[in-house]
Design an enzyme around this catalytic site. Sequence first.
Site, PDB file in Angstrom:
ATOM      1  N   HIS A  42      20.022   0.678  -0.026  1.00  0.00           N
ATOM      2  CA  HIS A  42      20.994  -0.349   0.355  1.00  0.00           C
ATOM      3  C   HIS A  42      20.277  -1.680   0.477  1.00  0.00           C
ATOM      4  O   HIS A  42      19.172  -1.762   1.013  1.00  0.00           O
ATOM      5  CB  HIS A  42      21.715   0.005   1.655  1.00  0.00           C
ATOM      6  CG  HIS A  42      20.812   0.485   2.756  1.00  0.00           C
ATOM      7  ND1 HIS A  42      20.246   1.741   2.743  1.00  0.00           N
ATOM      8  CD2 HIS A  42      20.368  -0.123   3.867  1.00  0.00           C
ATOM      9  CE1 HIS A  42      19.492   1.884   3.820  1.00  0.00           C
ATOM     10  NE2 HIS A  42      19.547   0.763   4.521  1.00  0.00           N
ATOM     11  N   HIS A  63      20.417  -5.246   2.179  1.00  0.00           N
ATOM     12  CA  HIS A  63      21.044  -6.004   3.271  1.00  0.00           C
ATOM     13  C   HIS A  63      21.205  -7.458   2.836  1.00  0.00           C
ATOM     14  O   HIS A  63      20.234  -8.082   2.395  1.00  0.00           O
ATOM     15  CB  HIS A  63      20.157  -5.998   4.519  1.00  0.00           C
ATOM     16  CG  HIS A  63      19.967  -4.681   5.197  1.00  0.00           C
ATOM     17  ND1 HIS A  63      20.626  -4.337   6.349  1.00  0.00           N
ATOM     18  CD2 HIS A  63      19.168  -3.628   4.894  1.00  0.00           C
ATOM     19  CE1 HIS A  63      20.234  -3.130   6.738  1.00  0.00           C
ATOM     20  NE2 HIS A  63      19.355  -2.676   5.871  1.00  0.00           N
TER      21      HIS A  63
HETATM   22  P1  AMP Z   1      18.183   0.599   7.210  1.00  0.00           P
HETATM   23  O1  AMP Z   1      17.493   0.552   8.559  1.00  0.00           O
HETATM   24  O2  AMP Z   1      17.683  -0.466   6.287  1.00  0.00           O
HETATM   25  O3  AMP Z   1      18.179   1.985   6.627  1.00  0.00           O
HETATM   26  O4  AMP Z   1      19.673   0.181   7.488  1.00  0.00           O
HETATM   27  C1  AMP Z   1      20.723   1.079   7.662  1.00  0.00           C
HETATM   28  C2  AMP Z   1      21.900   0.248   8.085  1.00  0.00           C
HETATM   29  O5  AMP Z   1      23.058   1.012   7.893  1.00  0.00           O
HETATM   30  C3  AMP Z   1      21.850  -0.167   9.565  1.00  0.00           C
HETATM   31  O6  AMP Z   1      21.883  -1.591   9.644  1.00  0.00           O
HETATM   32  C4  AMP Z   1      23.106   0.475  10.134  1.00  0.00           C
HETATM   33  O7  AMP Z   1      23.729  -0.340  11.104  1.00  0.00           O
HETATM   34  C5  AMP Z   1      23.961   0.671   8.892  1.00  0.00           C
HETATM   35  N1  AMP Z   1      24.951   1.734   8.958  1.00  0.00           N
HETATM   36  C6  AMP Z   1      24.741   3.024   9.298  1.00  0.00           C
HETATM   37  N2  AMP Z   1      25.888   3.737   9.217  1.00  0.00           N
HETATM   38  C7  AMP Z   1      26.848   2.864   8.804  1.00  0.00           C
HETATM   39  C8  AMP Z   1      28.243   2.977   8.538  1.00  0.00           C
HETATM   40  N3  AMP Z   1      28.897   4.130   8.681  1.00  0.00           N
HETATM   41  N4  AMP Z   1      28.886   1.868   8.131  1.00  0.00           N
HETATM   42  C9  AMP Z   1      28.263   0.707   7.982  1.00  0.00           C
HETATM   43  N5  AMP Z   1      26.950   0.529   8.220  1.00  0.00           N
HETATM   44  C10 AMP Z   1      26.243   1.593   8.634  1.00  0.00           C
END
Ligand code: AMP
Length: 116
Positions: free
Chosen positions: A100, A102
């Site tokens: 993903h 950001h």
């Molecule tokens: P990372 O630490 O780069 O893996 O980021 C994962 C991101 O996914 C975090 O910022 C979470 O807040 C976000 N996240 C996790 N579950 C969901 C969800 N169901 N919907 C939207 N964002 C999510």
Amino acid sequence: MENCVFCKIVNKEIPKEMVFEDEEIAAFEDIHPIAPVHILIIPKKHILTVDDLSEEDTELIGKMILVAQKLARKLKTSDNGYKLLFRVKRWGGQEVNHIHLHLIGGAKLKEEIRPA
Ligand code: AMP
């Protein structure tokens, strides 16, 4: 893959309002935003981490960055700027094992990347 939260969002098992979607890419608001604009841009294809990318994903990753650019413009954060962030694996702080990108903006951001 069955337990991947982002695959469940892609497959509509978890309802989520999309800010962008096409055959290959989806984008939605981060559930815990750290800035006024905090969008996650994901490939629909399940790829664990940036470390798992291969040459065949070159176009897909390029498209994800262009989606981020267009969303930043749409959300009025392109003039002042923003951050694009891929976390990779444990030391990179990656929590969800489905690539993903950001898109973080809407405010002036601190530069806090340094060893823990
Ligand atoms: P990372 O630490 O780069 O893996 O980021 C994962 C991101 O996914 C975090 O910022 C979470 O807040 C976000 N996240 C996790 N579950 C969901 C969800 N169901 N919907 C939207 N964002 C999510």
